[in-house]
Design a protein around this motif. Structure first.
Motif, PDB file in Angstrom:
ATOM      1  N   ALA A   8      37.025  49.546  23.066  1.00  0.00           N
ATOM      2  CA  ALA A   8      36.833  48.278  23.760  1.00  0.00           C
ATOM      3  C   ALA A   8      35.609  47.556  23.201  1.00  0.00           C
ATOM      4  CB  ALA A   8      36.669  48.523  25.255  1.00  0.00           C
ATOM      5  N   PRO A   9      35.461  46.255  23.505  1.00  0.00           N
ATOM      6  CA  PRO A   9      34.253  45.547  23.067  1.00  0.00           C
ATOM      7  C   PRO A   9      32.999  46.227  23.613  1.00  0.00           C
ATOM      8  CG  PRO A   9      35.888  44.008  23.908  1.00  0.00           C
ATOM      9  CD  PRO A   9      36.395  45.379  24.222  1.00  0.00           C
ATOM     10  N   LYS A  10      31.913  46.157  22.858  1.00  0.00           N
ATOM     11  CA  LYS A  10      30.658  46.739  23.317  1.00  0.00           C
ATOM     12  C   LYS A  10      30.251  46.083  24.631  1.00  0.00           C
ATOM     13  CE  LYS A  10      28.786  48.064  18.799  1.00  0.00           C
ATOM     14  NZ  LYS A  10      27.681  47.872  17.824  1.00  0.00           N
ATOM     15  N   ARG A  11      29.724  46.891  25.535  1.00  0.00           N
ATOM     16  CA  ARG A  11      29.247  46.445  26.855  1.00  0.00           C
ATOM     17  C   ARG A  11      30.373  45.985  27.764  1.00  0.00           C
ATOM     18  NH1 ARG A  11      26.079  44.497  23.068  1.00  0.00           N
ATOM     19  NH2 ARG A  11      27.028  42.422  23.196  1.00  0.00           N
ATOM     20  N   ALA A  12      31.631  46.214  27.363  1.00  0.00           N
ATOM     21  CA  ALA A  12      32.746  45.870  28.252  1.00  0.00           C
ATOM     22  C   ALA A  12      32.701  46.754  29.497  1.00  0.00           C
ATOM     23  CB  ALA A  12      34.078  46.056  27.540  1.00  0.00           C
ATOM     24  N   GLU A  13      33.124  46.193  30.605  1.00  0.00           N
ATOM     25  CA  GLU A  13      33.203  46.939  31.866  1.00  0.00           C
ATOM     26  C   GLU A  13      34.670  47.301  32.071  1.00  0.00           C
ATOM     27  OE1 GLU A  13      30.768  45.444  35.246  1.00  0.00           O
ATOM     28  OE2 GLU A  13      32.686  45.496  36.319  1.00  0.00           O
ATOM     29  N   ILE A  14      34.967  48.594  32.103  1.00  0.00           N
ATOM     30  CA  ILE A  14      36.360  49.055  32.133  1.00  0.00           C
ATOM     31  C   ILE A  14      36.630  49.811  33.427  1.00  0.00           C
ATOM     32  CG2 ILE A  14      38.125  50.415  30.953  1.00  0.00           C
ATOM     33  CD1 ILE A  14      36.520  50.053  28.380  1.00  0.00           C
ATOM     34  N   TRP A  15      37.667  49.381  34.133  1.00  0.00           N
ATOM     35  CA  TRP A  15      38.082  50.009  35.386  1.00  0.00           C
ATOM     36  C   TRP A  15      39.528  50.475  35.265  1.00  0.00           C
ATOM     37  CZ3 TRP A  15      34.673  50.299  39.578  1.00  0.00           C
ATOM     38  CH2 TRP A  15      33.510  49.548  39.455  1.00  0.00           C
ATOM     39  N   VAL A  16      39.845  51.589  35.918  1.00  0.00           N
ATOM     40  CA  VAL A  16      41.240  52.031  36.025  1.00  0.00           C
ATOM     41  C   VAL A  16      41.585  52.175  37.504  1.00  0.00           C
ATOM     42  CG1 VAL A  16      41.331  53.194  33.791  1.00  0.00           C
ATOM     43  CG2 VAL A  16      40.594  54.486  35.802  1.00  0.00           C
ATOM     44  N   ASP A  17      42.810  51.801  37.838  1.00  0.00           N
ATOM     45  CA  ASP A  17      43.275  51.962  39.216  1.00  0.00           C
ATOM     46  C   ASP A  17      44.787  52.085  39.227  1.00  0.00           C
ATOM     47  OD1 ASP A  17      42.118  51.441  42.266  1.00  0.00           O
ATOM     48  OD2 ASP A  17      44.238  50.992  42.024  1.00  0.00           O
ATOM     49  N   GLY A  18      45.277  53.104  39.940  1.00  0.00           N
ATOM     50  CA  GLY A  18      46.711  53.377  39.968  1.00  0.00           C
ATOM     51  C   GLY A  18      47.474  52.634  41.042  1.00  0.00           C
ATOM     52  N   GLY A  19      46.812  51.736  41.801  1.00  0.00           N
ATOM     53  CA  GLY A  19      47.521  50.963  42.816  1.00  0.00           C
ATOM     54  C   GLY A  19      48.662  50.184  42.193  1.00  0.00           C
ATOM     55  N   HIS A  20      49.819  50.144  42.880  1.00  0.00           N
ATOM     56  CA  HIS A  20      51.015  49.659  42.203  1.00  0.00           C
ATOM     57  C   HIS A  20      51.901  48.764  43.065  1.00  0.00           C
ATOM     58  CE1 HIS A  20      51.820  53.942  43.602  1.00  0.00           C
ATOM     59  NE2 HIS A  20      52.357  53.158  44.514  1.00  0.00           N
ATOM     60  N   ASN A  21      51.460  48.385  44.248  1.00  0.00           N
ATOM     61  CA  ASN A  21      52.267  47.500  45.078  1.00  0.00           C
ATOM     62  C   ASN A  21      51.443  46.262  45.433  1.00  0.00           C
ATOM     63  OD1 ASN A  21      50.655  48.230  47.452  1.00  0.00           O
ATOM     64  ND2 ASN A  21      51.776  50.161  47.425  1.00  0.00           N
ATOM     65  N   PRO A  22      52.069  45.220  45.984  1.00  0.00           N
ATOM     66  CA  PRO A  22      51.320  43.994  46.278  1.00  0.00           C
ATOM     67  C   PRO A  22      50.109  44.215  47.181  1.00  0.00           C
ATOM     68  CG  PRO A  22      53.666  43.544  46.336  1.00  0.00           C
ATOM     69  CD  PRO A  22      53.523  45.031  46.186  1.00  0.00           C
ATOM     70  N   GLY A  23      50.223  45.111  48.166  1.00  0.00           N
ATOM     71  CA  GLY A  23      49.084  45.391  49.042  1.00  0.00           C
ATOM     72  C   GLY A  23      47.915  45.960  48.274  1.00  0.00           C
ATOM     73  N   ALA A  24      48.214  46.894  47.368  1.00  0.00           N
ATOM     74  CA  ALA A  24      47.155  47.467  46.537  1.00  0.00           C
ATOM     75  C   ALA A  24      46.596  46.412  45.594  1.00  0.00           C
ATOM     76  CB  ALA A  24      47.697  48.653  45.739  1.00  0.00           C
ATOM     77  N   GLY A  25      47.476  45.562  45.045  1.00  0.00           N
ATOM     78  CA  GLY A  25      47.019  44.507  44.170  1.00  0.00           C
ATOM     79  C   GLY A  25      46.005  43.603  44.848  1.00  0.00           C
ATOM     80  N   GLN A  26      46.233  43.308  46.120  1.00  0.00           N
ATOM     81  CA  GLN A  26      45.330  42.426  46.859  1.00  0.00           C
ATOM     82  C   GLN A  26      43.937  43.032  47.000  1.00  0.00           C
ATOM     83  OE1 GLN A  26      47.384  41.580  50.518  1.00  0.00           O
ATOM     84  NE2 GLN A  26      49.019  40.442  49.478  1.00  0.00           N
ATOM     85  N   VAL A  27      43.861  44.336  47.341  1.00  0.00           N
ATOM     86  CA  VAL A  27      42.536  44.935  47.530  1.00  0.00           C
ATOM     87  C   VAL A  27      41.829  45.140  46.189  1.00  0.00           C
ATOM     88  CG1 VAL A  27      43.140  46.019  49.729  1.00  0.00           C
ATOM     89  CG2 VAL A  27      43.443  47.308  47.626  1.00  0.00           C
ATOM     90  N   ILE A  28      42.598  45.440  45.137  1.00  0.00           N
ATOM     91  CA  ILE A  28      41.979  45.580  43.819  1.00  0.00           C
ATOM     92  C   ILE A  28      41.455  44.227  43.347  1.00  0.00           C
ATOM     93  CG2 ILE A  28      42.366  46.227  41.410  1.00  0.00           C
ATOM     94  CD1 ILE A  28      44.703  48.029  42.510  1.00  0.00           C
TER      95      ILE A  28
END
Length: 447
Positions: free
Chosen positions: A311-331
């Motif tokens: 990734a680009p230097k100093r990039a902020e990288i997050w992973v999250d397995g949420g997969h439905n619209p409700g999870a999308g909203q909180v993410i």
């Protein structure tokens, strides 16, 4: 999910996957038969905290474990699915300290014994692995077992526990409609199936009144002592602290380590669940639990590893397995909060399976994400083709580019920022399967 290497236990489970159907077959008949042959180990467990819900059940499980371990208790934990290795599903409690993922030899032996007890009869692999949970947790003494529901509740294989110390129902939204129904109250009815007559119930924050009302009514019909978020317990942020309240009183606590405002309600549900289950963790134990909690693959920030280096230097990288619209909203809300404090362009790298609502998921990020890259999910027959998923993102209003791998997406983003002093924020998600692949490829599997 992905398996980093084929362990002894992994080899045994691979044999079962070749023999038995994948997926779910919602019934308790087969698991009940198998457990009877095994001597009903589910009846020999320590007090059980049984957790269901569409979103947040993993977080409340992690918070509960952290709080109870900080109180000095030994805590067994069953979660599903795993991200990288099968062993993640079984955490064995340790007195006075943090539990550890089950030893490979111990897991392999338990899988073999349960498979032998099944005698080749029709069953799903998830049911066999759930029976393994009960065998392991019955054979290793502990003070408490936290058991997460796999799918639904009423007919989930974990729902053979006769008298849980507490049943916890976390936020409910539309998901797995093919199995659970296409209205939130139908899904709530399935989740409510883990309630047992006279046993305590904790109902987490519910966005949908219909879901909350059905859960409360079911608890009343079963004469369960019930605690409802927003009524019997609650939490809010004040001056950078978490203020929790229930009938015991007010507690001034540190904010949870897990990012996102939605974690305030999840932490509150865990505190209430521990108390409703008959445990009385001190405020010090609660504070320690909130600040040491870990939940891999859910708004987890990656700071080092093979993929991070692409990734680009100093990039902020997050992973999250949420997969439905409700999870999308909180993410998306969490990403928006990060944007307020530290403005950066947000890029999404998304892979999903075909039982989800990708357009609904993507819509949560409108006005927030600059560009979407879609990728296939490695080794899954149910993965949405990257080109088709890019079309779904386009329908939600995004410019989307289909690519072959997450590494290719990271390299593409690096090219965009070549010579640019700015650094992006990157969210990789849409599926726990994809997150598992990323953690394995990055060299940072859950421990």
């Amino acid at each position: 999910m992905t398996t980093a290497h084929v362990s002894e236990a992994g080899q045994e489970i691979d044999k079962l996957l070749a023999l038995h159907p994948k997926g779910f077959d919602l019934s308790l008949d087969r698991i009940t038969r198998l457990l009877e042959v095994l001597g009903n180990p589910q009846d020999k467990l320590p007090p059980v905290i049984h957790v269901a819900g569409t979103n947040g059940k993993g977080s409340v499980t992690a918070f509960s474990r952290a709080i109870l371990e900080a109180a000095g208790l030994s805590v067994h934990v069953h979660t599903s699915p795993h991200l990288v290795n099968w062993h993640e599903r079984y955490r064995i409690g340790k007195k006075g300290g943090r539990g550890a993922l089950v030893n490979d030899t111990v897991l392999a032996d338990a899988v073999r014994r349960v498979a032998a007890a099944n005698g080749g009869q029709k069953i799903t692999v998830f049911e066999i692995l759930t029976a393994v949970t009960f065998v392991l947790f019955a054979e290793h003494p502990a003070d408490v077992a936290i058991i997460e529901v796999g799918l639904g509740g009423r007919f989930d294989a974990t729902n053979v526990i006769k008298a849980p110390a507490v049943s916890v129902i976390m936020p409910i939204s539309l998901d797995h409609q093919a199995y659970l129904g296409d209205r939130v109250e139908l899904i709530a009815a399935e989740k409510a199936g883990i309630m047992k007559r006279g046993c305590p119930v904790v109902i987490g924050h519910q966005e949908e009144d219909a879901a909350r009302d059905l859960l409360v009514a079911t608890a009343g019909r079963l004469r369960c002592p019930v605690s409802v978020y927003g009524q019997d317990f609650m939490a809010h942020e004040e001056y950078g602290r978490l203020i929790y309240q229930d009938e015991v009183g007010l507690a001034d606590l540190p904010l949870p380590r897990l990012p996102g405002r939605h974690q305030h309600a999840n932490a509150a549900a865990a505190i209430r669940a521990c108390r409703a289950a008959g445990f009385d963790p001190t405020e010090e134990a609660i504070e320690t639990g909130l600040t040491t909690v870990e939940w891999p693959g859910r708004l987890q920030r990656l700071t080092e590893g093979k993929l991070v280096s692409m990734a680009p230097k100093r990039a902020e990288i997050w992973v999250d397995g949420g997969h439905n619209p409700g999870a999308g909203q909180v993410i998306a809300e969490t990403m928006a909060n990060l944007e307020e404090r530290d403005p950066r362009p947000l890029f999404l790298i998304i892979g999903m399976i075909n039982t989800k609502d990708p357009v609904g998921y993507f819509k949560a990020f409108r006005g927030l994400a600059e560009q979407v890259f879609t990728v296939p999910i490695r080794g899954s027959d149910a993965g949405i083709d990257a080109v088709a998923l890019a079309g779904d993102a386009g329908e939600a209003g995004f410019e989307a580019t289909p690519l072959e791998t997450v590494a290719q997406a990271l390299a593409t983003i690096s090219e965009l920022f070549s010579g640019d002093p700015a650094s992006p924020r990157i969210l990789i998600g849409g599926s726990l399967y994809l997150v598992g692949d990323v953690l394995a490829d990055n060299g940072t599997p859950p421990r």
